[in-house]
Scaffold this motif. Structure first.
Motif, PDB file in Angstrom:
ATOM      1  N   LYS A  36     -11.383  27.974  33.214  1.00  0.00           N
ATOM      2  CA  LYS A  36     -12.232  27.877  34.252  1.00  0.00           C
ATOM      3  C   LYS A  36     -12.007  26.706  35.131  1.00  0.00           C
ATOM      4  N   PHE A  37     -12.299  26.889  36.327  1.00  0.00           N
ATOM      5  CA  PHE A  37     -12.440  25.685  37.528  1.00  0.00           C
ATOM      6  C   PHE A  37     -13.689  25.515  37.897  1.00  0.00           C
ATOM      7  N   ILE A  38     -14.162  24.196  37.737  1.00  0.00           N
ATOM      8  CA  ILE A  38     -15.565  24.102  37.806  1.00  0.00           C
ATOM      9  C   ILE A  38     -15.683  22.899  38.973  1.00  0.00           C
ATOM     10  N   ALA A  39     -16.644  23.098  39.749  1.00  0.00           N
ATOM     11  CA  ALA A  39     -16.873  22.251  41.065  1.00  0.00           C
ATOM     12  C   ALA A  39     -18.212  21.571  40.920  1.00  0.00           C
ATOM     13  N   CYS A  40     -18.321  20.535  41.148  1.00  0.00           N
ATOM     14  CA  CYS A  40     -19.674  19.641  41.044  1.00  0.00           C
ATOM     15  C   CYS A  40     -20.526  20.131  42.264  1.00  0.00           C
ATOM     16  N   GLY A  41     -21.701  20.502  41.922  1.00  0.00           N
ATOM     17  CA  GLY A  41     -22.546  20.842  43.169  1.00  0.00           C
ATOM     18  C   GLY A  41     -23.223  19.681  43.937  1.00  0.00           C
ATOM     19  N   GLN A  42     -23.471  18.556  43.157  1.00  0.00           N
ATOM     20  CA  GLN A  42     -23.785  17.328  43.810  1.00  0.00           C
ATOM     21  C   GLN A  42     -22.728  17.034  44.934  1.00  0.00           C
TER      22      GLN A  42
END
Length: 90
Positions: A43-49
């Protein structure tokens, strides 16, 4: 895998690392697509902040379709560590 349990891997992008998952900036678009298709456990996860910070500065952020947005990269890492995951910073 250990003891028959399939391994899972998350690549968590935050701050400048977020460029890896930005549609208009990543130089690895094809490689990410190929990896995601080949490995369902990746999985590739991006930081919402980080996304929100860039957008507050007037930048439009378009993530690649493989990216999953989470509220906070640190929150994601802490949550996974509590579940027994190993964290490797690169």
């Amino acid at each position: 895998s250990r003891e028959g349990v399939p391994a899972e891997l998350e690549i968590v992008a935050n701050n400048y690392g977020l460029n890896l998952l930005r549609e208009d900036l990543t130089p690895y678009r094809e490689r990410i697509d190929a990896l995601a298709r080949k490995h369902a456990n990746l999985k590739f996860i991006a930081c919402g902040q980080a996304v929100a910070r860039l957008e507050r500065d007037g930048r439009k952020v378009r993530l690649i379709e493989e990216a999953q947005l989470v509220p906070s990269a640190i929150g994601e890492v802490v949550s996974k560590l509590k579940e027994g995951w190993t964290y490797i910073r690169v």
